[in-house]
Design a protein around this motif. Structure first.
Motif, PDB file in Angstrom:
ATOM      1  N   TYR A   1       0.422  33.034 -44.585  1.00 41.76           N
ATOM      2  CA  TYR A   1       1.593  31.678 -44.810  1.00 41.76           C
ATOM      3  C   TYR A   1       0.687  30.715 -44.418  1.00 41.76           C
ATOM      4  O   TYR A   1       1.022  29.709 -45.102  1.00 41.76           O
ATOM      5  N   TYR A   2      -0.024  30.210 -43.516  1.00 45.29           N
ATOM      6  CA  TYR A   2      -0.719  29.327 -43.466  1.00 45.29           C
ATOM      7  C   TYR A   2      -1.048  28.389 -44.679  1.00 45.29           C
ATOM      8  O   TYR A   2      -1.539  26.952 -45.410  1.00 45.29           O
ATOM      9  N   GLN A   3      -1.941  28.957 -45.664  1.00 48.23           N
ATOM     10  CA  GLN A   3      -2.814  29.099 -46.554  1.00 48.23           C
ATOM     11  C   GLN A   3      -1.646  28.579 -47.572  1.00 48.23           C
ATOM     12  O   GLN A   3      -2.095  27.721 -48.572  1.00 48.23           O
ATOM     13  N   LEU A   4      -0.548  28.977 -47.787  1.00 49.65           N
ATOM     14  CA  LEU A   4       0.363  29.148 -49.054  1.00 49.65           C
ATOM     15  C   LEU A   4       0.987  27.592 -48.765  1.00 49.65           C
ATOM     16  O   LEU A   4       1.054  27.161 -49.574  1.00 49.65           O
ATOM     17  N   VAL A   5       1.892  27.858 -47.154  1.00 54.71           N
ATOM     18  CA  VAL A   5       2.567  26.125 -47.185  1.00 54.71           C
ATOM     19  C   VAL A   5       1.335  25.005 -47.182  1.00 54.71           C
ATOM     20  O   VAL A   5       1.585  24.046 -47.649  1.00 54.71           O
ATOM     21  N   PHE A   6       0.362  25.051 -45.895  1.00 53.01           N
ATOM     22  CA  PHE A   6      -0.457  23.897 -46.010  1.00 53.01           C
ATOM     23  C   PHE A   6      -1.518  24.172 -46.873  1.00 53.01           C
ATOM     24  O   PHE A   6      -3.237  23.889 -46.208  1.00 53.01           O
ATOM     25  N   ASN A   7      -1.916  24.613 -47.562  1.00 51.60           N
ATOM     26  CA  ASN A   7      -3.146  24.272 -48.486  1.00 51.60           C
ATOM     27  C   ASN A   7      -3.677  23.462 -48.744  1.00 51.60           C
ATOM     28  O   ASN A   7      -3.397  21.728 -48.243  1.00 51.60           O
TER      29      ASN A   7
ATOM     30  N   ILE B   1      -2.047  15.495 -49.848  1.00 51.68           N
ATOM     31  CA  ILE B   1      -0.555  14.528 -49.678  1.00 51.68           C
ATOM     32  C   ILE B   1      -0.411  14.398 -48.540  1.00 51.68           C
ATOM     33  O   ILE B   1      -0.158  12.778 -48.313  1.00 51.68           O
ATOM     34  N   LEU B   2       0.210  15.326 -47.341  1.00 53.59           N
ATOM     35  CA  LEU B   2       0.423  14.740 -46.341  1.00 53.59           C
ATOM     36  C   LEU B   2      -0.440  13.932 -45.188  1.00 53.59           C
ATOM     37  O   LEU B   2       0.106  12.636 -45.053  1.00 53.59           O
ATOM     38  N   SER B   3      -1.761  13.461 -45.669  1.00 48.72           N
ATOM     39  CA  SER B   3      -2.825  12.868 -44.942  1.00 48.72           C
ATOM     40  C   SER B   3      -2.910  12.085 -45.656  1.00 48.72           C
ATOM     41  O   SER B   3      -2.637  10.843 -44.655  1.00 48.72           O
TER      42      SER B   3
ATOM     43  N   LEU C   1       9.841  21.675 -43.303  1.00 44.16           N
ATOM     44  CA  LEU C   1       9.766  22.532 -41.897  1.00 44.16           C
ATOM     45  C   LEU C   1       9.016  21.363 -41.049  1.00 44.16           C
ATOM     46  O   LEU C   1       9.822  21.115 -39.903  1.00 44.16           O
ATOM     47  N   ILE C   2       8.893  19.946 -41.770  1.00 43.38           N
ATOM     48  CA  ILE C   2       8.254  18.897 -40.366  1.00 43.38           C
ATOM     49  C   ILE C   2       9.745  18.247 -40.498  1.00 43.38           C
ATOM     50  O   ILE C   2       9.372  17.689 -39.423  1.00 43.38           O
ATOM     51  N   LEU C   3      10.400  17.822 -41.348  1.00 41.28           N
ATOM     52  CA  LEU C   3      11.739  17.432 -40.833  1.00 41.28           C
ATOM     53  C   LEU C   3      12.508  17.925 -40.308  1.00 41.28           C
ATOM     54  O   LEU C   3      13.558  17.763 -39.341  1.00 41.28           O
ATOM     55  N   SER C   4      12.932  19.440 -40.545  1.00 42.88           N
ATOM     56  CA  SER C   4      13.864  20.299 -39.735  1.00 42.88           C
ATOM     57  C   SER C   4      13.486  20.681 -38.388  1.00 42.88           C
ATOM     58  O   SER C   4      14.815  21.089 -37.446  1.00 42.88           O
ATOM     59  N   VAL C   5      12.707  21.539 -38.522  1.00 43.45           N
ATOM     60  CA  VAL C   5      12.305  22.253 -37.386  1.00 43.45           C
ATOM     61  C   VAL C   5      12.099  21.093 -35.602  1.00 43.45           C
ATOM     62  O   VAL C   5      13.149  21.814 -35.183  1.00 43.45           O
ATOM     63  N   PRO C   6      10.816  20.651 -36.162  1.00 47.52           N
ATOM     64  CA  PRO C   6      11.635  19.025 -35.338  1.00 47.52           C
ATOM     65  C   PRO C   6      12.857  18.885 -34.387  1.00 47.52           C
ATOM     66  O   PRO C   6      13.564  18.692 -33.605  1.00 47.52           O
ATOM     67  N   TYR C   7      13.259  18.658 -35.512  1.00 43.44           N
ATOM     68  CA  TYR C   7      14.801  18.063 -35.184  1.00 43.44           C
ATOM     69  C   TYR C   7      15.710  18.866 -34.518  1.00 43.44           C
ATOM     70  O   TYR C   7      16.207  18.326 -33.762  1.00 43.44           O
ATOM     71  N   LEU C   8      15.675  20.111 -35.585  1.00 44.35           N
ATOM     72  CA  LEU C   8      16.134  21.527 -34.282  1.00 44.35           C
ATOM     73  C   LEU C   8      16.100  21.804 -33.002  1.00 44.35           C
ATOM     74  O   LEU C   8      16.638  21.707 -32.701  1.00 44.35           O
ATOM     75  N   ILE C   9      15.160  21.653 -32.961  1.00 45.46           N
ATOM     76  CA  ILE C   9      14.409  22.050 -31.811  1.00 45.46           C
ATOM     77  C   ILE C   9      15.334  21.001 -30.522  1.00 45.46           C
ATOM     78  O   ILE C   9      14.925  20.909 -29.730  1.00 45.46           O
ATOM     79  N   TRP C  10      14.824  19.416 -31.050  1.00 52.82           N
ATOM     80  CA  TRP C  10      14.805  18.238 -29.990  1.00 52.82           C
ATOM     81  C   TRP C  10      16.640  18.461 -30.163  1.00 52.82           C
ATOM     82  O   TRP C  10      17.139  17.889 -29.065  1.00 52.82           O
TER      83      TRP C  10
ATOM     84  N   SER D   1       4.887  25.744 -57.081  1.00 45.38           N
ATOM     85  CA  SER D   1       4.181  24.549 -57.476  1.00 45.38           C
ATOM     86  C   SER D   1       3.033  24.182 -56.909  1.00 45.38           C
ATOM     87  O   SER D   1       3.671  24.003 -55.743  1.00 45.38           O
ATOM     88  N   THR D   2       2.744  22.784 -57.124  1.00 43.42           N
ATOM     89  CA  THR D   2       2.270  22.257 -55.686  1.00 43.42           C
ATOM     90  C   THR D   2       3.584  21.251 -55.065  1.00 43.42           C
ATOM     91  O   THR D   2       3.272  20.979 -54.099  1.00 43.42           O
ATOM     92  N   ILE D   3       4.328  20.948 -56.382  1.00 45.98           N
ATOM     93  CA  ILE D   3       5.370  19.915 -56.004  1.00 45.98           C
ATOM     94  C   ILE D   3       6.401  20.576 -54.894  1.00 45.98           C
ATOM     95  O   ILE D   3       7.135  20.392 -53.437  1.00 45.98           O
ATOM     96  N   GLU D   4       6.721  22.102 -55.646  1.00 42.84           N
ATOM     97  CA  GLU D   4       7.615  23.063 -54.729  1.00 42.84           C
ATOM     98  C   GLU D   4       6.460  22.849 -53.475  1.00 42.84           C
ATOM     99  O   GLU D   4       8.103  22.883 -52.013  1.00 42.84           O
ATOM    100  N   THR D   5       5.241  24.127 -53.280  1.00 43.42           N
ATOM    101  CA  THR D   5       4.695  24.041 -51.926  1.00 43.42           C
ATOM    102  C   THR D   5       5.076  22.570 -50.676  1.00 43.42           C
ATOM    103  O   THR D   5       5.390  22.784 -49.338  1.00 43.42           O
ATOM    104  N   PHE D   6       4.639  21.433 -51.401  1.00 41.98           N
ATOM    105  CA  PHE D   6       4.719  20.235 -50.723  1.00 41.98           C
ATOM    106  C   PHE D   6       6.184  19.919 -49.997  1.00 41.98           C
ATOM    107  O   PHE D   6       6.124  19.689 -48.829  1.00 41.98           O
ATOM    108  N   LEU D   7       7.620  20.179 -50.656  1.00 38.19           N
ATOM    109  CA  LEU D   7       8.641  20.091 -50.231  1.00 38.19           C
ATOM    110  C   LEU D   7       8.637  21.125 -49.342  1.00 38.19           C
ATOM    111  O   LEU D   7       9.407  20.530 -48.177  1.00 38.19           O
ATOM    112  N   LEU D   8       8.585  22.597 -49.408  1.00 31.51           N
ATOM    113  CA  LEU D   8       8.565  22.808 -48.080  1.00 31.51           C
ATOM    114  C   LEU D   8       8.062  22.707 -47.221  1.00 31.51           C
ATOM    115  O   LEU D   8       8.245  22.600 -45.910  1.00 31.51           O
TER     116      LEU D   8
END
Length: 396
Positions: A56-62, A68-70, A13-22, A2-9
């Motif tokens: 992957y890109y079309q699935l997550v960032f449709n 919504i992110l914008s 990614l937005i919150l976890s990947v940069p934080y873990l790298i940093w 669903s859209t909400i599940e994809t948004f939360l996914l």
């Protein structure tokens, strides 16, 4: 999904990947978290990982998720820009007007000229750098302005890390950066002038001045809690009206803060709001900015353009501050430290680049080059300033 599940996914990614790298990479000295967030957006975007794994890109960032992110990112950065305008201390700058005007003027004009020359060279190479709605002068001045920007909010964060924010040196730097910010937003408004909407823009100026007079009389009479709520209403109205007039809503956001007095709001509350935005909402804007990068032109060409812009902004800023230091007879070490601190570009320059892209003044390739330049210049700040501060303290 669903859209909400994809948004939360996407949020995961937005919150976890940069934080873990940093955090795991311990990158803070060279790359603050905001820089890592932007770099992560570039990697996750359509030009790199999206090109390698389009499914992957079309699935997550449709389209639904990116819209919504914008929206979240736009509101977050509007509040952040409002705070940047609110924190301008023009009274302090006026008290030191000779020193402040000379330093801020040279720190702005020299990199502006160098950036305009770099933009002219890019335009001479190819018209693909310029957006379809731009005139030559708009593109050249827009790129030059991007080379002049100092990111005041990020500068504050970096000076906190260097433990100089509340020192006399730190307060001087804030004065110079505040004046630069004011001039840069004025130049941006000039670039965005739409002669077909001149009547609307004249109406905006007149109504904004009248509304500002009313706001400045009303705000001091409110309890502080109400001032914050009224401030957000004022921000929304100014952003909406500025966008209707053909300017960008970010111009309205900055003006809405700049005309208010920061003394009406507790400094501690402003600091808390800034840190809250950086923690909760701004990661969406930073990563969404990275998602807007494209490599329509040859990747090596974009990197060369980014290097050219980096040389223009770094060389221009350092040369301008060194010249101001000679006029004002500063110690040479002061000029070098101030020049590198004013070099901080991430966030405000990225906001400007987004505005120029939204208005089709620059192309996606230029946007990518500017983004890389902003990241590199910001990453240079602490490594270049920290050792000089040690020498400065030894000789003070």
């Amino acid at each position: 999904m669903s859209t909400i599940e994809t948004f939360l996914l996407a949020m995961l990614l937005i919150l976890s990947v940069p934080y873990l790298i940093w955090r795991l990479g311990n990158t803070d000295y060279y790359a603050p978290l905001v820089v890592v967030q932007i770099l992560t957006g570039i990697v996750l975007g359509p030009g790199l990982l999206g090109a390698a794994f389009p499914e992957y890109y079309q699935l997550v960032f449709n389209t639904e998720v990116t819209n919504i992110l914008s929206g979240i990112g736009s509101w977050a950065v509007m509040v952040f820009v409002w705070l940047a305008g609110l924190e301008l201390d023009l009274q302090e700058a006026w008290q030191h007007r000779r020193e402040s005007s000379i330093t801020a003027g040279l720190a702005f004009s020299v990199p502006l000229l160098a950036g305009c020359i770099a933009a002219a060279l890019m335009l001479w190479h190819s018209n693909e750098w310029m957006g379809s709605a731009a005139q030559d002068w708009q593109f050249i001045v827009g790129i030059g302005m991007a080379c002049s920007v100092t990111a005041l909010p990020i500068l504050v964060l970096l000076m906190e890390k260097l433990s100089i924010l509340r020192t006399p040196l730190g307060q001087r730097v804030l004065r110079y950066a505040s004046l630069d910010d004011l001039v840069v937003w004025g130049v941006l408004a000039m670039i965005l002038m739409d002669w077909h909407r001149l009547g609307r823009q004249a109406t905006f100026i007149v109504v904004f001045i009248a509304a500002t007079i009313i706001a400045r009389r009303a705000f001091p009479r409110m309890p502080e809690r109400d001032r914050w709520y009224a401030g957000l209403i004022w921000l929304s109205a100014c952003g909406l009206f500025a966008d209707w007039a053909g300017l960008h809503y970010m111009v309205g956001a900055f003006l809405s803060g700049a005309v208010l007095d920061h003394r009406w709001f507790k400094q501690e509350s402003m600091d808390q709001l800034r840190h809250f935005l950086l923690l909760v909402l701004m990661p969406v804007f930073f990563l969404n900015t990275g998602l807007r990068t494209h490599w329509n032109m040859d990747g090596a060409t974009v990197l060369v353009a980014a290097a050219l812009l980096l040389a223009a902004c770094v060389g221009g800023k350092l040369w301008g501050v060194q010249l101001a230091g000679k006029i004002l007879r500063w110690p040479a070490q002061d000029a070098r430290i101030i020049g590198w601190l004013l070099q901080t570009k991430a966030l405000i320059m990225i906001i400007f680049a987004n505005i120029l892209l939204d208005r089709d003044i620059i192309s996606h390739s230029s946007f990518t080059a500017l983004l890389l330049m902003a990241i590199a210049s910001t990453m240079l700040t602490i490594p270049m300033v920290a050792p000089r501060l040690i020498e400065h303290r030894q000789y003070s």
